[in-house]
Design a protein around this motif. Sequence first.
Motif, PDB file in Angstrom:
ATOM      1  N   ILE A 861      24.352  57.405  25.753  1.00 30.75           N
ATOM      2  CA  ILE A 861      24.557  56.073  25.151  1.00 30.75           C
ATOM      3  C   ILE A 861      25.868  55.465  25.639  1.00 30.75           C
ATOM      4  CG2 ILE A 861      25.014  54.866  22.984  1.00 30.75           C
ATOM      5  CD1 ILE A 861      23.043  56.806  21.636  1.00 30.75           C
ATOM      6  N   VAL A 862      26.948  56.254  25.642  1.00 33.07           N
ATOM      7  CA  VAL A 862      28.253  55.768  26.107  1.00 33.07           C
ATOM      8  C   VAL A 862      28.184  55.403  27.587  1.00 33.07           C
ATOM      9  CG1 VAL A 862      30.667  56.374  26.440  1.00 33.07           C
ATOM     10  CG2 VAL A 862      29.492  57.083  24.348  1.00 33.07           C
ATOM     11  N   ALA A 863      27.465  56.194  28.394  1.00 30.33           N
ATOM     12  CA  ALA A 863      27.329  55.894  29.814  1.00 30.33           C
ATOM     13  C   ALA A 863      26.603  54.574  30.037  1.00 30.33           C
ATOM     14  CB  ALA A 863      26.586  57.034  30.515  1.00 30.33           C
ATOM     15  N   VAL A 864      25.587  54.313  29.237  1.00 23.12           N
ATOM     16  CA  VAL A 864      24.882  53.025  29.328  1.00 23.12           C
ATOM     17  C   VAL A 864      25.846  51.873  29.019  1.00 23.12           C
ATOM     18  CG1 VAL A 864      23.083  51.600  28.263  1.00 23.12           C
ATOM     19  CG2 VAL A 864      22.603  53.972  28.866  1.00 23.12           C
ATOM     20  N   GLY A 865      26.706  52.059  28.007  1.00 22.93           N
ATOM     21  CA  GLY A 865      27.697  51.033  27.684  1.00 22.93           C
ATOM     22  C   GLY A 865      28.653  50.781  28.827  1.00 22.93           C
ATOM     23  N   ALA A 866      29.111  51.854  29.509  1.00 26.81           N
ATOM     24  CA  ALA A 866      30.025  51.696  30.646  1.00 26.81           C
ATOM     25  C   ALA A 866      29.353  50.955  31.792  1.00 26.81           C
ATOM     26  CB  ALA A 866      30.515  53.066  31.105  1.00 26.81           C
ATOM     27  N   ALA A 867      28.080  51.262  32.038  1.00 30.00           N
ATOM     28  CA  ALA A 867      27.349  50.560  33.095  1.00 30.00           C
ATOM     29  C   ALA A 867      27.191  49.076  32.763  1.00 30.00           C
ATOM     30  CB  ALA A 867      25.978  51.202  33.295  1.00 30.00           C
ATOM     31  N   PHE A 868      26.926  48.785  31.509  1.00 29.61           N
ATOM     32  CA  PHE A 868      26.837  47.390  31.045  1.00 29.61           C
ATOM     33  C   PHE A 868      28.159  46.663  31.295  1.00 29.61           C
ATOM     34  CE2 PHE A 868      28.142  44.792  27.372  1.00 29.61           C
ATOM     35  CZ  PHE A 868      27.314  43.699  27.526  1.00 29.61           C
ATOM     36  N   PHE A 869      29.279  47.284  30.945  1.00 28.41           N
ATOM     37  CA  PHE A 869      30.605  46.684  31.148  1.00 28.41           C
ATOM     38  C   PHE A 869      30.838  46.389  32.628  1.00 28.41           C
ATOM     39  CE2 PHE A 869      35.120  47.019  32.094  1.00 28.41           C
ATOM     40  CZ  PHE A 869      35.679  46.136  31.183  1.00 28.41           C
ATOM     41  N   ALA A 870      30.482  47.333  33.496  1.00 24.81           N
ATOM     42  CA  ALA A 870      30.686  47.141  34.926  1.00 24.81           C
ATOM     43  C   ALA A 870      29.888  45.945  35.443  1.00 24.81           C
ATOM     44  CB  ALA A 870      30.299  48.413  35.686  1.00 24.81           C
ATOM     45  N   LEU A 871      28.651  45.799  34.976  1.00 22.72           N
ATOM     46  CA  LEU A 871      27.802  44.698  35.432  1.00 22.72           C
ATOM     47  C   LEU A 871      28.382  43.334  35.056  1.00 22.72           C
ATOM     48  CD1 LEU A 871      24.215  46.058  34.665  1.00 22.72           C
ATOM     49  CD2 LEU A 871      25.155  45.535  36.925  1.00 22.72           C
ATOM     50  N   ILE A 872      28.774  43.168  33.792  1.00 22.03           N
ATOM     51  CA  ILE A 872      29.261  41.849  33.373  1.00 22.03           C
ATOM     52  C   ILE A 872      30.645  41.555  33.962  1.00 22.03           C
ATOM     53  CG2 ILE A 872      27.850  41.740  31.295  1.00 22.03           C
ATOM     54  CD1 ILE A 872      30.191  42.692  29.668  1.00 22.03           C
ATOM     55  N   GLU A 873      31.461  42.590  34.217  1.00 21.01           N
ATOM     56  CA  GLU A 873      32.766  42.351  34.830  1.00 21.01           C
ATOM     57  C   GLU A 873      32.607  41.930  36.288  1.00 21.01           C
ATOM     58  OE1 GLU A 873      36.768  41.808  35.340  1.00 21.01           O
ATOM     59  OE2 GLU A 873      35.667  42.092  33.462  1.00 21.01           O
ATOM     60  N   ILE A 874      31.704  42.555  37.003  1.00 15.53           N
ATOM     61  CA  ILE A 874      31.448  42.149  38.388  1.00 15.53           C
ATOM     62  C   ILE A 874      30.943  40.713  38.439  1.00 15.53           C
ATOM     63  CG2 ILE A 874      29.936  42.565  40.381  1.00 15.53           C
ATOM     64  CD1 ILE A 874      30.088  45.565  39.682  1.00 15.53           C
ATOM     65  N   GLU A 875      30.059  40.369  37.509  1.00 15.87           N
ATOM     66  CA  GLU A 875      29.554  38.994  37.459  1.00 15.87           C
ATOM     67  C   GLU A 875      30.688  38.006  37.200  1.00 15.87           C
ATOM     68  OE1 GLU A 875      28.336  35.344  35.558  1.00 15.87           O
ATOM     69  OE2 GLU A 875      29.285  37.016  34.500  1.00 15.87           O
ATOM     70  N   LYS A 876      31.629  38.360  36.313  1.00 17.04           N
ATOM     71  CA  LYS A 876      32.750  37.458  36.036  1.00 17.04           C
ATOM     72  C   LYS A 876      33.630  37.280  37.267  1.00 17.04           C
ATOM     73  CE  LYS A 876      36.261  38.769  33.400  1.00 17.04           C
ATOM     74  NZ  LYS A 876      37.096  39.053  32.210  1.00 17.04           N
ATOM     75  N   GLN A 877      33.897  38.366  37.985  1.00 15.87           N
ATOM     76  CA  GLN A 877      34.726  38.267  39.171  1.00 15.87           C
ATOM     77  C   GLN A 877      34.067  37.399  40.241  1.00 15.87           C
ATOM     78  OE1 GLN A 877      37.842  39.269  39.273  1.00 15.87           O
ATOM     79  NE2 GLN A 877      37.549  39.978  37.165  1.00 15.87           N
ATOM     80  N   ILE A 878      32.735  37.466  40.349  1.00 12.74           N
ATOM     81  CA  ILE A 878      32.029  36.600  41.300  1.00 12.74           C
ATOM     82  C   ILE A 878      32.212  35.135  40.901  1.00 12.74           C
ATOM     83  CG2 ILE A 878      29.748  35.926  42.141  1.00 12.74           C
ATOM     84  CD1 ILE A 878      28.932  38.881  41.928  1.00 12.74           C
ATOM     85  N   ARG A 879      32.077  34.848  39.591  1.00  8.51           N
ATOM     86  CA  ARG A 879      32.259  33.466  39.116  1.00  8.51           C
ATOM     87  C   ARG A 879      33.671  32.972  39.349  1.00  8.51           C
ATOM     88  NH1 ARG A 879      32.405  32.823  34.160  1.00  8.51           N
ATOM     89  NH2 ARG A 879      31.935  34.896  33.315  1.00  8.51           N
ATOM     90  N   LEU A 880      34.679  33.802  39.035  1.00  7.29           N
ATOM     91  CA  LEU A 880      36.076  33.410  39.236  1.00  7.29           C
ATOM     92  C   LEU A 880      36.371  33.188  40.709  1.00  7.29           C
ATOM     93  CD1 LEU A 880      37.923  35.772  36.695  1.00  7.29           C
ATOM     94  CD2 LEU A 880      37.466  33.327  36.462  1.00  7.29           C
ATOM     95  N   GLY A 881      35.770  34.031  41.568  1.00  8.51           N
ATOM     96  CA  GLY A 881      35.978  33.863  43.000  1.00  8.51           C
ATOM     97  C   GLY A 881      35.387  32.574  43.520  1.00  8.51           C
ATOM     98  N   LEU A 882      34.183  32.228  43.040  1.00 12.90           N
ATOM     99  CA  LEU A 882      33.570  30.968  43.455  1.00 12.90           C
ATOM    100  C   LEU A 882      34.357  29.772  42.956  1.00 12.90           C
ATOM    101  CD1 LEU A 882      29.802  31.835  42.848  1.00 12.90           C
ATOM    102  CD2 LEU A 882      30.982  31.656  45.050  1.00 12.90           C
ATOM    103  N   ARG A 883      34.903  29.885  41.728  1.00 13.29           N
ATOM    104  CA  ARG A 883      35.685  28.781  41.155  1.00 13.29           C
ATOM    105  C   ARG A 883      37.000  28.598  41.905  1.00 13.29           C
ATOM    106  NH1 ARG A 883      37.155  29.710  35.124  1.00 13.29           N
ATOM    107  NH2 ARG A 883      34.891  30.043  35.095  1.00 13.29           N
ATOM    108  N   GLY A 884      37.629  29.743  42.279  1.00  9.01           N
ATOM    109  CA  GLY A 884      38.913  29.653  42.976  1.00  9.01           C
ATOM    110  C   GLY A 884      38.762  29.197  44.408  1.00  9.01           C
TER     111      GLY A 884
END
Length: 884
Positions: A861-884
């Motif tokens: 269960i904890v591993a699934v949570g960590a994978a979820f965190f990694a996915l949404i953080e990568i998505e945010k970095q892509i958005r910030l990169g496109l905005r910058g």
Amino acid sequence: MAPLSTLPADPHAAPAEEVLAHLQADAAGLTEAEAAARLAQFGPNRLPEVAQRGWLMRFLAQFHNVLIYVLIGAAALTIGLGHYVDAGVILAVVLANAVIGVVQEGKAEQAMGAIRQMLAPHAAVLRGGRRLTVAGEALVPGDVVLLEPGDKVPADLRLIEANGLALQEAMLTGESVPVDKGTDAVAVDAPLGDRRGMAYSGTLVTKGTGRGIVTSTGAATEIGRIGGLLAGVETLTTPLVRQMDHFARWLSLLILLISGLLLAFGTFVQHRDFAELFMIVVGMAVAAIPEGLPAVMTITLAIGVQGMARRNAIVRRLPAIEAIGAVSVICTDKTGTLTRNEMTVATVAVPGGRYAVAGEGYAPDGAITPAGGRLGDLARAAALCNDAELHCKAGIWGVEGDPMEGALLAFAGKVLPEAASGWARLDEIPFDSRHRFMAVLNRGEDGVLVHVKGAPERVLNMCRDQSGAEGPEPIDRAHWHALAEEIAGQGQRMLALAVCTPAGDSIDEHHIEGGLTLLGLVGLIDPPRPEAIAAVAECRAAGIRVKMITGDHAGTAAAIARMIGLENPARVLTGADLEALDDAALGAAVRETDVFARTSPEHKLRLVMALQAQGQSVAMTGDGVNDAPALKRADAGIAMGLKGSEAAKEAADLVLADDNFASIAAAVREGRTVYDNIKKVISWTLPTNGGESMTVIVALLLGLSMPVTAVQILWINLITGITLGLALAFEPTEPGTMRRPPRQRSEPILSGALVWHVVLVSALFLAAVFGMFAYAMDRGYPLALAQTIAMNTLVVLEIFHLFFVRNLHGTSLTWAAARGTRVIWATVLGVTAGQFAITYIPLLQRVFGTQAVPLADGILIVAVGAAFFALIEIEKQIRLGLRG
């Protein structure tokens, strides 16, 4: 005597004799019988009471929210079906929200009551030729009131006698120094501060004596008129409150529509048992409704109250915290807000040269540059031709008497600490607005001398020569007039000081006319606060424009604007200019003008409304009664706590405990932080609720077993919504907060980026919960254990989502982000403990239908949570990169 039919219109523009005749009165005062008749006709000299809501009505008002209505309805139906645990959890959240709202927003508006306290409790009057002291409420039009130093003017008066009379009118006009009064009429359109023949209710007598006839009482006075203006001002709601109300209505409608469709689908298509189906739909609705959001938002604002208090800003109304963080324009009063409300000698000019005087307040300390000037005679004249006294309490210097005379004493102390020692006053000519000077006859070690101070144009015409190094020398009046105008152009109030030898032991105006020796000129100013200069610069860096709106003179306002660092200090509009502008022209002028002088309460209110009409979020600061209507109308009204009137404090949303303009910048920073934290709460709440409800909807539509039961969803909402969501309220200010431009008033709380985030996280929640539920069923686990695994997966996802949301404007992949705060870890540990309790304690297992989860599955269960965190953080970095 016939009853008085009307009060005089524009008494300031009529001779005193006409006002007396109109009021059917004379200088000996009314008779007791006539006063009693007029009291019955016009009523007591007080303002009307304002109805206020009681605590019960304020408590019931907390339930006036669409989301709360839906929850109460769901709880009632749940009770009807016998699901008391589910109903109890729902009602607990609703009740907690109401209690918090009452505690934080319980104080009702008391602005009219505060103004009422400003009326004088007693007054000295002439009744039938005899002097009497009567209650302030007993005054009537036509009464003759006697004024003496220290008195509070009890009603609006037309002066019929003034002997060196001066009134402190800052509370009405914003002028920092007392105003000299006379009996002459002025123009009908003269601004309030120029009506020399009037004394207005609530102002203070600083010196001299006078008599005035009452022209209006109670609500008809200038203070009463402002009170009526204040009562009619609409109090605006903040953008966040409006947006959340709008969002709540549409979200509730959407949830009710979906719930109805699901009930119909399950009943007529799937042929499910209605009672069981209804509880499933209730579970979905409760999962979708962010029932903890109103409470958490209120608590977030309440935490902002504490943060504001630490920065000397006392919050009176919770939504004002969000409003101050959104302001794009600050309309500030000058006197006592940007300036110290203390007169200080800044410049002196003597025949030997011109000097700058340093120092703050009334302390007799400060350098004079250049050093070595011959200023002793000027300092002695400043100290002797003076009726004020300086005092020092706890290291703080103050003045008893006229502030300008206090400033002269402080200057004299910087030059000659014992300037007045050894001199005795023999005679004097008090200052009067007719002759515009004061003269004193003193005997001292240098013999008997007359010292004079007054308006430069008057004193210069009384001089025959000027003081020189070797004795009196010819005077160049044109030079001194030009010098006085130059210094006055810097916003300083000018005085000239002179001396002569008397012909005897008494003086009068004729004896000294044309026989004076000029000692020099003195320029006085109410200096800007040093911290206000820095605060204005910080506000400008944050994209906030500062505008000065004052009742003072245009030249003084422009000079202070230059010192403070306003964006456009050169252009000044006066109250008369504003009167000539229609709304369209005012809208155009207010964009480019930053200094407004000689303004009335209507002008201030109109300026605030003009800025708001252009889409600006306006903060208004002030300390006088004249500021109260604009304070109430502004998006964020800010009153001064130390020198501010009670009316201003009660009309405002925030009160500065230290009267420091710099605290406004700190309040803006705190307001922006609170708004960021509220947005974080919403960014965390909506996706998690969306994920929970989507889990129920998909299972129902596909005819699958429910991965999470209704009572488990209620438990998750209760334990995480009030803990994890609340932890975001304590988040510190993010870097760069005061370098971001103000957000637009029309900016939606549900931006496109937030909607995308809700969709993305809801989909990931749905995939993770169903994936873990399918995994458990595939391994042959009982349904209760599979639902327990799915429920714990939801909670773990919400915890990882919490760490992601903490950094809206930057990356979450830093040590500071991972370290979190004490509150974050306290709530995470609390939620974890709660989950362990309902998962492993037998009693709670029976209540919530759970079973113990194996260790290996817990790690998964904890591993699934960590994978979820990694996915949404990568998505945010892509958005910030496109905005910058």
